[in-house]
Structure formats: structure tokens, C-alpha cells
Design a protein around this motif. Sequence first.
Motif, PDB file in Angstrom:
ATOM      1  N   ALA A   1      22.898  32.715 -75.333  1.00 57.79           N
ATOM      2  CA  ALA A   1      21.439  32.704 -75.377  1.00 57.79           C
ATOM      3  C   ALA A   1      20.860  33.098 -74.025  1.00 57.79           C
ATOM      4  CB  ALA A   1      20.930  31.323 -75.791  1.00 57.79           C
ATOM      5  N   VAL A   2      21.507  32.690 -72.937  1.00 61.08           N
ATOM      6  CA  VAL A   2      21.023  33.059 -71.604  1.00 61.08           C
ATOM      7  C   VAL A   2      21.124  34.571 -71.424  1.00 61.08           C
ATOM      8  CG1 VAL A   2      21.431  32.813 -69.114  1.00 61.08           C
ATOM      9  CG2 VAL A   2      21.608  30.815 -70.600  1.00 61.08           C
ATOM     10  N   ILE A   3      22.257  35.132 -71.822  1.00 62.17           N
ATOM     11  CA  ILE A   3      22.460  36.580 -71.741  1.00 62.17           C
ATOM     12  C   ILE A   3      21.388  37.313 -72.555  1.00 62.17           C
ATOM     13  CG2 ILE A   3      24.002  38.402 -72.607  1.00 62.17           C
ATOM     14  CD1 ILE A   3      25.624  37.381 -70.529  1.00 62.17           C
ATOM     15  N   ALA A   4      21.147  36.827 -73.769  1.00 64.37           N
ATOM     16  CA  ALA A   4      20.170  37.481 -74.649  1.00 64.37           C
ATOM     17  C   ALA A   4      18.767  37.399 -74.058  1.00 64.37           C
ATOM     18  CB  ALA A   4      20.203  36.829 -76.030  1.00 64.37           C
ATOM     19  N   ALA A   5      18.426  36.240 -73.466  1.00 64.50           N
ATOM     20  CA  ALA A   5      17.102  36.075 -72.870  1.00 64.50           C
ATOM     21  C   ALA A   5      16.939  37.005 -71.672  1.00 64.50           C
ATOM     22  CB  ALA A   5      16.889  34.617 -72.454  1.00 64.50           C
ATOM     23  N   LEU A   6      18.005  37.132 -70.869  1.00 64.20           N
ATOM     24  CA  LEU A   6      17.956  38.019 -69.704  1.00 64.20           C
ATOM     25  C   LEU A   6      17.745  39.468 -70.144  1.00 64.20           C
ATOM     26  CD1 LEU A   6      20.924  36.525 -67.606  1.00 64.20           C
ATOM     27  CD2 LEU A   6      18.517  36.570 -66.915  1.00 64.20           C
ATOM     28  N   ALA A   7      18.541  39.905 -71.126  1.00 62.79           N
ATOM     29  CA  ALA A   7      18.439  41.285 -71.594  1.00 62.79           C
ATOM     30  C   ALA A   7      17.064  41.554 -72.202  1.00 62.79           C
ATOM     31  CB  ALA A   7      19.548  41.576 -72.605  1.00 62.79           C
ATOM     32  N   SER A   8      16.566  40.566 -72.931  1.00 62.14           N
ATOM     33  CA  SER A   8      15.264  40.704 -73.579  1.00 62.14           C
ATOM     34  C   SER A   8      14.147  40.820 -72.547  1.00 62.14           C
ATOM     35  CB  SER A   8      15.040  39.501 -74.503  1.00 62.14           C
ATOM     36  OG  SER A   8      13.683  39.316 -74.779  1.00 62.14           O
ATOM     37  N   SER A   9      14.237  40.022 -71.486  1.00 64.31           N
ATOM     38  CA  SER A   9      13.211  40.075 -70.446  1.00 64.31           C
ATOM     39  C   SER A   9      13.266  41.417 -69.706  1.00 64.31           C
ATOM     40  CB  SER A   9      13.403  38.926 -69.465  1.00 64.31           C
ATOM     41  OG  SER A   9      12.488  39.030 -68.400  1.00 64.31           O
ATOM     42  N   LEU A  10      14.481  41.879 -69.437  1.00 64.54           N
ATOM     43  CA  LEU A  10      14.641  43.153 -68.714  1.00 64.54           C
ATOM     44  C   LEU A  10      14.044  44.319 -69.508  1.00 64.54           C
ATOM     45  CD1 LEU A  10      15.886  44.557 -66.202  1.00 64.54           C
ATOM     46  CD2 LEU A  10      17.920  44.961 -67.608  1.00 64.54           C
ATOM     47  N   ASP A  11      14.333  44.337 -70.816  1.00 66.35           N
ATOM     48  CA  ASP A  11      13.834  45.420 -71.665  1.00 66.35           C
ATOM     49  C   ASP A  11      12.378  45.241 -72.071  1.00 66.35           C
ATOM     50  OD1 ASP A  11      16.396  46.239 -71.570  1.00 66.35           O
ATOM     51  OD2 ASP A  11      16.934  45.611 -73.599  1.00 66.35           O
ATOM     52  N   GLY A  12      11.850  44.033 -71.889  1.00 66.02           N
ATOM     53  CA  GLY A  12      10.499  43.748 -72.366  1.00 66.02           C
ATOM     54  C   GLY A  12      10.412  43.750 -73.873  1.00 66.02           C
ATOM     55  N   ARG A  13      11.557  43.456 -74.514  1.00 67.64           N
ATOM     56  CA  ARG A  13      11.594  43.486 -75.965  1.00 67.64           C
ATOM     57  C   ARG A  13      11.889  42.082 -76.510  1.00 67.64           C
ATOM     58  NH1 ARG A  13      15.071  48.101 -78.828  1.00 67.64           N
ATOM     59  NH2 ARG A  13      16.138  47.928 -76.870  1.00 67.64           N
ATOM     60  N   PRO A  14      11.001  41.529 -77.332  1.00 67.47           N
ATOM     61  CA  PRO A  14      11.241  40.175 -77.819  1.00 67.47           C
ATOM     62  C   PRO A  14      12.421  40.120 -78.788  1.00 67.47           C
ATOM     63  CG  PRO A  14       9.012  40.920 -78.371  1.00 67.47           C
ATOM     64  CD  PRO A  14       9.768  42.105 -77.865  1.00 67.47           C
ATOM     65  N   LEU A  15      13.085  38.983 -78.841  1.00 69.35           N
ATOM     66  CA  LEU A  15      14.121  38.757 -79.853  1.00 69.35           C
ATOM     67  C   LEU A  15      13.420  38.281 -81.119  1.00 69.35           C
ATOM     68  CD1 LEU A  15      16.566  36.808 -77.547  1.00 69.35           C
ATOM     69  CD2 LEU A  15      16.936  39.107 -78.457  1.00 69.35           C
ATOM     70  N   PRO A  16      14.047  38.472 -82.282  1.00 69.50           N
ATOM     71  CA  PRO A  16      13.420  37.964 -83.509  1.00 69.50           C
ATOM     72  C   PRO A  16      13.183  36.456 -83.401  1.00 69.50           C
ATOM     73  CG  PRO A  16      15.348  39.321 -84.003  1.00 69.50           C
ATOM     74  CD  PRO A  16      15.318  39.150 -82.531  1.00 69.50           C
ATOM     75  N   GLN A  17      12.068  35.996 -83.964  1.00 67.04           N
ATOM     76  CA  GLN A  17      11.701  34.579 -83.883  1.00 67.04           C
ATOM     77  C   GLN A  17      12.675  33.683 -84.638  1.00 67.04           C
ATOM     78  OE1 GLN A  17       9.512  33.482 -81.664  1.00 67.04           O
ATOM     79  NE2 GLN A  17       7.632  33.090 -82.790  1.00 67.04           N
ATOM     80  N   ASP A  18      13.355  34.265 -85.646  1.00 68.22           N
ATOM     81  CA  ASP A  18      14.200  33.421 -86.499  1.00 68.22           C
ATOM     82  C   ASP A  18      15.686  33.574 -86.162  1.00 68.22           C
ATOM     83  OD1 ASP A  18      14.579  35.967 -87.319  1.00 68.22           O
ATOM     84  OD2 ASP A  18      14.190  35.617 -89.446  1.00 68.22           O
ATOM     85  N   LEU A  19      15.955  33.914 -84.881  1.00 70.61           N
ATOM     86  CA  LEU A  19      17.339  34.146 -84.456  1.00 70.61           C
ATOM     87  C   LEU A  19      17.826  33.019 -83.542  1.00 70.61           C
ATOM     88  CD1 LEU A  19      19.777  36.261 -84.015  1.00 70.61           C
ATOM     89  CD2 LEU A  19      18.554  36.832 -81.916  1.00 70.61           C
TER      90      LEU A  19
END
Length: 449
Positions: A367-385
Amino acid sequence: MAKPRTAFVCSACGADTPRWAGQCPACGEWNTLASFTEPRRSGTARRGGLATAPQPIAAVAGQEEARLATGFAELDRVLGGGLAPGSVTLIGGDPGIGKSTLLLQCAAALAAELPVLYATGEESIRQVAERARRLGLPPGTLAVVAETSVERILELAGESAARALVVDSIQTMSVAAVEAAPGAVTQLRESTASLVRHAKATGTAVLLIGHVTREGVIAGPRVLEHMVDTVLYFESDSGSRFRVIRAVKNRFGAVNEIGVFAMEGQGLREVRNPSAIFLSRGTQPVPGSAVTVAREGTRQMLIEVQALVDESALANPRRVAVGFESNRVALLLAVLHRHAGVALAAHDVFVNVVGGVHLGETAADLAVIAALASSLDGRPLPQDLVLFGEVGLTGEIRPVPYGEERLREAAKHGFRRAVVARANAPRQPIEGIAVTSVSGIREALTALN
Ligand code: TYD
Ligand code: MG
């Protein structure tokens, strides 16, 4: 009569050594050793009131007394199914966290069933009564005494046949046989020893409050941990109204079990479904937010992890982690760079676990990795993931224990998608949640898009 023994006790770890030193030989802390003199005691006093005749173990087994309910199901669970008669429980925590509030509420709940004595050395009876009234506690049979003499407290507990005794706080208590000031290591140990003897001899459940001190003159509860049956820590992040109670030692139940409370105007309220508070997110998906399923004790909890990645103006970009090990963040950044080509060396990186909880589990890595990547790309992760999995140094995603339980908890809270390690993929599909299993970090990042 035995010659009094002088030793030196470390206020940080509780170890004792025969000689003074600037640094504790056990834990390596500096300036924590304080002298400690065991009081002279005659043979009869040492024996106390315990029955010492040996008994066949079969005659003793199976006599476990019913546990006492503290009025908080969250606390009962942390204790291992309620308060055990004859047990001594130490509750440590920073000043002002709510220890007195918690135990006053418990004492009032217990007093509805049996005689209880609440002894305070910190406040006046009027203050305690005033607080009880403000908390809306039933004006039942709870007996309160403002007293710092352990002998006197035990006398009163004996007279009222108290089945539970609260001592607030152990740092203010003293026994007459010891000359040291209250709070000194010698006093702490002797006061606790007297209370332990009383608990074992009479079957009274004793609850001790202890302030945690980093350094300074008053020895912290660490010194007492080995003397008591159960050690609970009451913690919170500064500014948060949520409180977590954690068992670090328990002779009557499992450790690492946690209970969650919220501090409100009417005192502490238990939080039966912690996922709901840790997940109070907005309705719009935002970049840098990921949800993981953590496991604390015997329970799964959904927890939001946030990351913020920003171009740095500093030669040494900042790495700040709250509620998560900062070394682990550094490790994950290195893995992201080497195995997924995500370069963050010129970025400030902030990681925060929402709700003031601390994630000690490696299951949160993904989850930390996903949050980092999401912040870098400025792309939100799906809300239900949701995501969980340990990230290894070779970029592999490793399974974590209790995968199915975690997935079920996520499905229960309305999550429809999960990304987990290959070996955590459920054998039978779990209703309501589609699981993508991945074996490496590149594959995981691809699965998020
Ligand atoms: P307290 O139980 O006195 O802390 P401790 O014994 O651990 O030192 O709690 C003190 C704090 O709790 C104080 O800052 C005010 C807050 N509080 C509430 O928010 N609501 C309440 O109903 C009570 C009694 C206290
Ligand atoms: Mg207090």
C-alpha cells in the motif's frame, strides 16, 4: 537480619547491576542508573500471606475464576477476556492521555457488581467525584480514597473486601518501610511488591496506573514490567482523539491485541469498528491515498496510508514517515527505483498512516508503494481497492499471514478489488471482491493502472 543489598536499577529497561556506571550495560541508555536499596525484612514479612504448602497440580487446575467485565468490551478483549481475579495489571501511558479517565470509568462499571476501591494519590476526592459526575457515571457504590500510603490503602481494601483495587498512580505511592521518596525506584518496587502480595493473597484484581517518562527523576513503568501479570500501554498520536490500548505482556491472554477508544466530552467511548474511523475518506478519489488491511492481535483493520511526493529544493530531500518505520520507507524507495524504475531521489517523500495508528507490519508495504506511485503520477487509485503484501529487496511481493481473513474484512467494508501477493490469492473466490495476485513490484504497479 539480612544485610540490605544495594544495587543500581536502570529506569529505561529495569535491569539491575551491582555497580554504578554512566551507561546501562543492558540497554545502553546513558544516565539511567539509580541506586536501589532492598529494605531489611524479617523472614515472616518476606513470606507474606501466601499459602506455601505444595499441592498436587490436578487439585488446583480447573478452578479458574470467572473474569470480571470492565464495562468496555475493547478492554476486556485486550485483557484476554476480562480482568482476572488476583491479577495485577499495569497501565502505562503519557501524562494526560486518559489513564485516570479510563480506570475511573472501569471502576464505576465494576462497582455495579462488586466492592471496588479507587485510591488516588494524584487528585483530591473532590476532583475525582467531580470528574465522575461530568462523565455521567452512575453514583453507585464506588469507594474513593485520596491516599498515598500503600499500607493504609491495603487496610481499607481489606476492610471493604474490595474485589478490585485501582491505584492512581504507582509513582505517588510509598510504603513506610522504605525511606526513599515516592517515585524512586526503591519505592516503586516495594509499593508494587506489596500490592502484588495483596492481589495474590486475597484474589483482588489490582490495576496500577504508571506514567511513562523518557528520562528524568521518576522511574518509568518499565522497571515494574516483570513484577506484574499484565502490562498495557495507552497510546495516541498527539492531537488525535483516538486512543489505542495495547497489551505488551499478558499472563492471561494474547499480546499485541489492541483496543480502540475515542476521547470525547463524556470520557472514553469504545470504538467497536475501528475500520470505520480509520477510513473516513472523502468521496472523491485523490492521488497518494491507498488502503491496506492490517492485522492487530486477532483482528483485521482497514487503514488508509497516504503519501506525498514533491520535487525537492534541498540537497538532501526530506524523508518523513508518521506511523510507519522510516527505514522501511527508505528500503521501499530503493526497491521502487531498482526494480520498477521509479526514481524519487530528487523528491521529498512524506508517508502518513491515517488515524494515529502505527503500522508495524510488513503487510502494509504494498500500500505504501502504491500510494507513492499514485502521488508521483498524480493519478488516484480506485476508491474500492485494497492492497497488502510484503515487498522484498529483490522486488518480489511476498505473502502475509491471514490473507483470506484480510480479504473478507475488506469485502465486508465494501471494497470490490484487491491486489495481493500470488500466494495470498484465495483458493475459493471470495464473494464481492475480485482479487488480482502479483509476484513482483512491476506487475503490481501495472495492476494498479
Ligand atoms: P486523564 O484521565 O486525567 O489523563 P491521565 O490520567 O492519563 O494523565 O485525562 C486527561 C485528558 O483527557 C484531559 O486533557 C482532558 C481529557 N478529557 C476529555 O477530553 N474528556 C473527558 O470527559 C475527560 C474526563 C477528560
Ligand atoms: Mg491521571
